[in-house]
Design a protein around this motif. Structure first.
Motif, mmCIF file in Angstrom:
data_model
loop_
_atom_site.group_PDB
_atom_site.id
_atom_site.type_symbol
_atom_site.label_atom_id
_atom_site.label_comp_id
_atom_site.label_asym_id
_atom_site.label_seq_id
_atom_site.Cartn_x
_atom_site.Cartn_y
_atom_site.Cartn_z
ATOM 1 N N GLN A 204 -4.615 1.184 15.228
ATOM 2 C CA GLN A 204 -5.428 2.218 14.604
ATOM 3 C C GLN A 204 -5.547 2.058 13.095
ATOM 4 O O GLN A 204 -6.572 2.386 12.493
ATOM 5 C CB GLN A 204 -4.818 3.591 14.907
ATOM 6 C CG GLN A 204 -5.660 4.762 14.486
ATOM 7 C CD GLN A 204 -6.930 4.861 15.300
ATOM 8 O OE1 GLN A 204 -6.888 5.133 16.485
ATOM 9 N NE2 GLN A 204 -8.048 4.596 14.672
ATOM 10 N N TRP A 205 -4.484 1.560 12.481
ATOM 11 C CA TRP A 205 -4.444 1.502 11.020
ATOM 12 C C TRP A 205 -4.762 0.117 10.470
ATOM 13 O O TRP A 205 -4.493 -0.166 9.310
ATOM 14 C CB TRP A 205 -3.058 1.935 10.521
ATOM 15 C CG TRP A 205 -2.510 3.136 11.210
ATOM 16 C CD1 TRP A 205 -1.391 3.203 11.968
ATOM 17 C CD2 TRP A 205 -3.056 4.459 11.204
ATOM 18 N NE1 TRP A 205 -1.203 4.472 12.438
ATOM 19 C CE2 TRP A 205 -2.213 5.269 11.991
ATOM 20 C CE3 TRP A 205 -4.189 5.027 10.614
ATOM 21 C CZ2 TRP A 205 -2.458 6.619 12.198
ATOM 22 C CZ3 TRP A 205 -4.433 6.365 10.830
ATOM 23 C CH2 TRP A 205 -3.574 7.151 11.607
ATOM 24 N N LYS A 206 -5.305 -0.765 11.287
ATOM 25 C CA LYS A 206 -5.511 -2.158 10.870
ATOM 26 C C LYS A 206 -6.399 -2.287 9.625
ATOM 27 O O LYS A 206 -6.257 -3.231 8.854
ATOM 28 C CB LYS A 206 -6.101 -2.982 12.020
ATOM 29 C CG LYS A 206 -7.457 -2.488 12.520
ATOM 30 C CD LYS A 206 -7.919 -3.315 13.706
ATOM 31 C CE LYS A 206 -9.230 -2.794 14.277
ATOM 32 N NZ LYS A 206 -10.346 -2.848 13.319
ATOM 33 N N ASP A 207 -7.337 -1.376 9.436
ATOM 34 C CA ASP A 207 -8.205 -1.427 8.259
ATOM 35 C C ASP A 207 -7.719 -0.495 7.159
ATOM 36 O O ASP A 207 -8.363 -0.367 6.121
ATOM 37 C CB ASP A 207 -9.643 -1.045 8.634
ATOM 38 C CG ASP A 207 -10.272 -2.056 9.578
ATOM 39 O OD1 ASP A 207 -9.973 -3.262 9.430
ATOM 40 O OD2 ASP A 207 -11.040 -1.649 10.469
ATOM 41 N N GLY A 208 -6.591 0.149 7.398
ATOM 42 C CA GLY A 208 -6.046 1.083 6.420
ATOM 43 C C GLY A 208 -4.616 0.728 6.078
ATOM 44 O O GLY A 208 -4.315 -0.404 5.717
ATOM 45 N N TYR A 209 -3.713 1.687 6.248
ATOM 46 C CA TYR A 209 -2.310 1.428 5.937
ATOM 47 C C TYR A 209 -1.419 2.380 6.718
ATOM 48 O O TYR A 209 -1.824 3.490 7.101
ATOM 49 C CB TYR A 209 -2.039 1.586 4.439
ATOM 50 C CG TYR A 209 -2.522 2.898 3.829
ATOM 51 C CD1 TYR A 209 -1.720 4.042 3.787
ATOM 52 C CD2 TYR A 209 -3.806 2.992 3.290
ATOM 53 C CE1 TYR A 209 -2.165 5.222 3.226
ATOM 54 C CE2 TYR A 209 -4.264 4.177 2.719
ATOM 55 C CZ TYR A 209 -3.445 5.283 2.696
ATOM 56 O OH TYR A 209 -3.900 6.462 2.145
ATOM 57 N N PHE A 210 -0.218 1.921 7.004
ATOM 58 C CA PHE A 210 0.800 2.726 7.661
ATOM 59 C C PHE A 210 2.137 2.284 7.083
ATOM 60 O O PHE A 210 2.630 1.207 7.386
ATOM 61 C CB PHE A 210 0.786 2.521 9.177
ATOM 62 C CG PHE A 210 1.859 3.306 9.907
ATOM 63 C CD1 PHE A 210 1.876 4.694 9.846
ATOM 64 C CD2 PHE A 210 2.848 2.655 10.636
ATOM 65 C CE1 PHE A 210 2.863 5.432 10.506
ATOM 66 C CE2 PHE A 210 3.829 3.376 11.301
ATOM 67 C CZ PHE A 210 3.841 4.759 11.240
ATOM 68 N N GLU A 211 2.703 3.113 6.206
ATOM 69 C CA GLU A 211 3.902 2.748 5.467
ATOM 70 C C GLU A 211 4.963 3.843 5.624
ATOM 71 O O GLU A 211 4.987 4.829 4.877
ATOM 72 C CB GLU A 211 3.564 2.537 3.992
ATOM 73 C CG GLU A 211 2.513 1.449 3.763
ATOM 74 C CD GLU A 211 2.092 1.316 2.305
ATOM 75 O OE1 GLU A 211 2.638 2.055 1.447
ATOM 76 O OE2 GLU A 211 1.216 0.481 2.032
#
Length: 212
Positions: free
Chosen positions: A140-147
């Motif tokens: 889901q976050w491949k084009d965004g970020y998950f940190e």
């Protein structure tokens, strides 16, 4: 002020699909319920609520009672905190009536350069932070970020379906129970540190919720 970009998962910002479906001007909503679908109109490939497909999310050691703030999300900033963020205009409740993702937003001044800050609570799936981990496993976050991170002893994560940090936007999801997260969102300006602002506002929200 520009509008933030769409997100999909859960919390009003982030959880079932962080709180913005399509374009909008509500911060802290980069994560809405999967049923909201994506901004392209395509159906979400998100895992079903309750289906654990990602790494186990950290558990909340000391759950908080959010009832007061679910009923009145704008109460999450105290008068002293409103002064701290140089907020002089009335708050704008968002998604409160008939919604599983109640929220509120404000315009902050001075150091925040008239950024729009906001909070959203995600009650759409009851999966809490685990929903974000499952969405991460689904890409889901491949084009965004998950940190993932921790804030004041509570598991959290910077997360968004797309990466608008260069434009001053950022979302931070904080788990206050194993079933519920709030998302602190910031819509800023290019060249400003939206994630620092999201962290500062999330700390304030958490401080108020802890006080009850």
């Amino acid at each position: 002020m520009k509008v933030s970009r769409a997100a999909i998962v859960l919390v009003g910002s982030i959880l079932g699909g962080l709180v913005l479906a399509g374009c909008g001007s509500t911060p802290g909503q980069a994560v809405l319920p999967p049923q909201e679908a994506s901004s392209s109109g395509a159906e979400s490939s998100s895992p079903a609520p309750g289906q654990i497909t990602g790494d186990p999310a950290p558990k909340v050691a000391t759950p908080l009672d959010p009832a007061k703030f679910l009923a009145d999300p704008c109460a999450v900033l105290t008068p002293e905190q409103l002064q701290r963020f140089v907020i002089t205009k009335p708050p704008r409740p968002k998604g409160v009536s008939g919604s599983g993702n109640p929220g509120c937003q404000w315009t902050a001044g001075r150091d925040y350069e008239d950024a729009t800050i906001g909070i959203n609570f995600d009650q759409s799936t009851g999966d809490g932070l685990q929903r974000l981990y499952d969405l991460d496993a689904s890409g889901q976050w491949k084009d965004g970020y998950f940190e993932p991170m921790e804030l004041g002893g509570y598991p959290a994560a910077f997360v968004s379906i797309d990466d608008a940090r260069p434009t001053g936007d950022c979302d931070l999801a904080v788990a206050i129970t194993d079933q519920l997260v709030f998302v602190a969102g910031v819509i800023g300006r290019p060249g400003t540190d939206g994630c620092k602002a999201a962290l500062n506002t999330a700390e304030a929200y958490l401080e108020t919720i802890k006080a009850g």
